[in-house]
Design an enzyme around this catalytic site. Structure first.
Site, PDB file in Angstrom:
ATOM      1  N   ASP A 194       1.113  -1.333  -0.054  1.00  0.00           N
ATOM      2  CA  ASP A 194       0.039  -0.064  -0.067  1.00  0.00           C
ATOM      3  C   ASP A 194       0.847   1.304  -0.055  1.00  0.00           C
ATOM      4  O   ASP A 194       1.758   1.344   0.922  1.00  0.00           O
ATOM      5  CB  ASP A 194      -0.907   0.106   1.205  1.00  0.00           C
ATOM      6  CG  ASP A 194      -1.963   1.124   1.230  1.00  0.00           C
ATOM      7  OD1 ASP A 194      -2.985   0.813   0.729  1.00  0.00           O
ATOM      8  OD2 ASP A 194      -1.848   2.267   1.595  1.00  0.00           O
ATOM      9  N   GLU A 237      -4.880   2.460  -4.047  1.00  0.00           N
ATOM     10  CA  GLU A 237      -3.429   2.561  -4.153  1.00  0.00           C
ATOM     11  C   GLU A 237      -2.863   1.195  -3.558  1.00  0.00           C
ATOM     12  O   GLU A 237      -1.648   1.180  -3.071  1.00  0.00           O
ATOM     13  CB  GLU A 237      -2.881   3.657  -3.044  1.00  0.00           C
ATOM     14  CG  GLU A 237      -3.385   3.797  -1.676  1.00  0.00           C
ATOM     15  CD  GLU A 237      -4.395   4.051  -1.204  1.00  0.00           C
ATOM     16  OE1 GLU A 237      -4.670   4.742  -0.242  1.00  0.00           O
ATOM     17  OE2 GLU A 237      -5.464   4.361  -2.104  1.00  0.00           O
TER      18      GLU A 237
END
Length: 492
Positions: A194, A237
């Site tokens: 992440d 993301e």
């Protein structure tokens, strides 16, 4: 003699074919490499661009080799370059055999009116060309079908922005990887990655820059993964990486290499560093199912975030109590004009809920107002009635809808939203009831948002639009969640 060799190659390949087009392409490449004692590359051709599907060393061919591929694919004739020591043979979609006996067969085969190039075989040898050509000719139709199927699958399964697998297809890939690991008694690891402070990047530099960052991050990861490893986009993301044949130690080495490579890549130049936090879980030590492994990798990722970010952490017992990173749908984009429109729309919907009308009338007006923001082709609200059992769904009824195609709505997605009580924003690859006039599946981008009351789902707001028109964003999903929350106040 050539005919005997030809038959032997096809007979050797036929019993080993797989439902997976990629497995078949790899099998053919490895067989041709064995026969020619040279590396074999196989790729697709889309009419202007060559894309490598199988590369024995993972990566791309040198740029000076691409003209030979382009020449072979456009002329549909083999190219042999003895100076470079290469042979490139086009793979074409040829007319069926029954056309051979037709009087107009010659007309059908004139120019490129019927056949087209689907891909190519590229070898670093010029030896035994005639025999090699006969071998490949014998499996041309088989390989053409595999390449075409692979191209269609790739288009449907790949995230448009990053080139990684979509979550839907990554889930399938993870299950297949784990299945092979169990069958072959080999290791298998999952990395959850992440990006750190990605919202700050979007807010500071805009979403176009944010998209460029995601694209660059995915490219860096893919360029540094082995051919047996797979990258998927799991959230905005967030990425997930499947490492076949890798135990905990190898996964940790790979994860930390990716982390430092991203940090040192200066994706945003001198503006700021782009870093990532990573969590790892490995089979069999950390779990025996994909769900277990993903959950534990996610917890390790959360621990890496909590430890200061830009870190790699392997799951362990001490992390059992860690909560997974919350993935809320965002409502505001940072674009003042668009955000103001959303707020005005939400205020209008609040006003509609207080009008002295029937529930169905107010719902229809709410959907009409929400459609102005979502720009959905179909929008519907389903009421949910529960039986006495905890979590048991008794009935789902449509109370209001805008649109014409009932088949756009997938009951399984609605059931999953009721079960998880979370908004879903995805592409519905499973719904094969929607077809265009030419028989192609009309895949839908979907938002399904729960309307909650006292901890229970009282209804589901469901929006759909063909992905050829657009794909819903997390910001539209956040708006739909807000609308569903307002509508819930009407659900007695």
């Amino acid at each position: 003699m050539a005919s005997t060799k030809t038959n032997c190659l096809m007979e050797d390949i036929a019993p080993k074919t797989s439902p997976s087009p990629l497995d078949n392409i790899i099998m053919v490449a490895e067989k041709l490499a064995h026969l020619t004692c040279s590396p074999c590359f196989i790729g697709t051709w889309d009419g202007s661009t060559a894309n490598i599907v199988y590369h024995p060393q993972k990566g791309d061919l040198p740029n000076n080799h691409m003209p030979a591929i382009q020449q072979a694919c456009t002329t549909q004739k083999p190219v042999v370059d003895k100076d470079m020591g290469i042979t490139c043979i086009p793979i074409t979609n040829k007319p069926p055999d029954f056309f051979v006996e037709m009087e107009d067969a010659a007309e059908l085969r004139k120019g490129d009116t019927y056949s087209s190039t689907s891909g190519f075989v590229y070898l670093t040898t010029t030896q035994n060309f005639d025999g090699l050509l006969a071998q490949i000719e014998s499996i041309n139709n088989f390989l053409a079908s595999c390449l075409q199927f692979y191209s269609e699958f790739k288009m449907a399964s790949t995230d448009k922005l990053t080139g990684a697998l979509t979550r839907k297809f990554m889930d399938v890939a993870l299950e297949e990887c784990l299945k092979r690991a169990k069958a072959n008694n080999k290791g298998f690891s999952i990395i959850m990655l992440d990006l750190d402070y990605f919202k700050h990047i979007n807010d500071t530099y805009g979403h176009l820059v944010g998209d460029d960052v995601l694209r660059d991050v995915a490219k860096i990861i893919q360029n540094n993964l082995g051919i047996a490893h797979t990258l998927g986009r799991y959230g905005g993301e967030e990425f997930i990486i499947a490492l076949e044949g890798a135990g905990t130690e190898k996964a940790a080495e790979t994860a930390d290499f990716l982390r430092t490579t991203l940090s040192n890549s200066k994706i945003l130049g001198d503006k700021r560093d782009v870093t990532a936090s990573l969590g790892i879980a490995a089979f069999p030590g950390h779990g025996n199912t994909v769900k277990e492994l993903v959950d534990k990798a996610d917890k390790a990722l959360y621990a890496a975030k909590a430890a200061g970010r830009n870190k790699t952490i392997i799951w362990q017992e001490g992390l059992e109590g860690a909560k997974s990173k919350k993935r809320d749908r965002e409502l505001f984009t940072g674009d003042i004009a668009k955000d103001a429109l959303k707020m005005r729309s939400l205020y209008k919907i609040i006003g509609i809920t207080t009008q002295n009308l029937t529930v169905q009338q107010r719902l229809a007006m709410c959907l009409d107002e929400a459609r102005n923001i979502l720009d959905a082709s179909d929008l519907e609200f389903f009421a949910v009635e529960h039986n006495g059992e905890e979590g048991g769904v008794f009935n789902i009824n449509s109370l209001a809808r805008l649109g014409r195609n009932q088949d756009r709505f997938n009951d399984e997605i609605i059931q999953e939203v009721i079960k998880t009580q979370h908004t879903a924003c995805l592409v519905d690859w499973d719904n094969k009831k929607i077809r265009t006039n030419d028989g192609i599946y009309d895949w839908q981008s979907i938002i399904a948002a729960p309307a909650m009351e006292n901890g229970r789902v009282k209804g589901v707001l469901y929006a759909a639009i063909p992905i050829k028109v657009k794909e819903f964003t997390d910001y539209e999903s956040g708006f739909a969640s807000g609308v569903a929350a307002i509508i819930s106040t009407m659900m007695g």
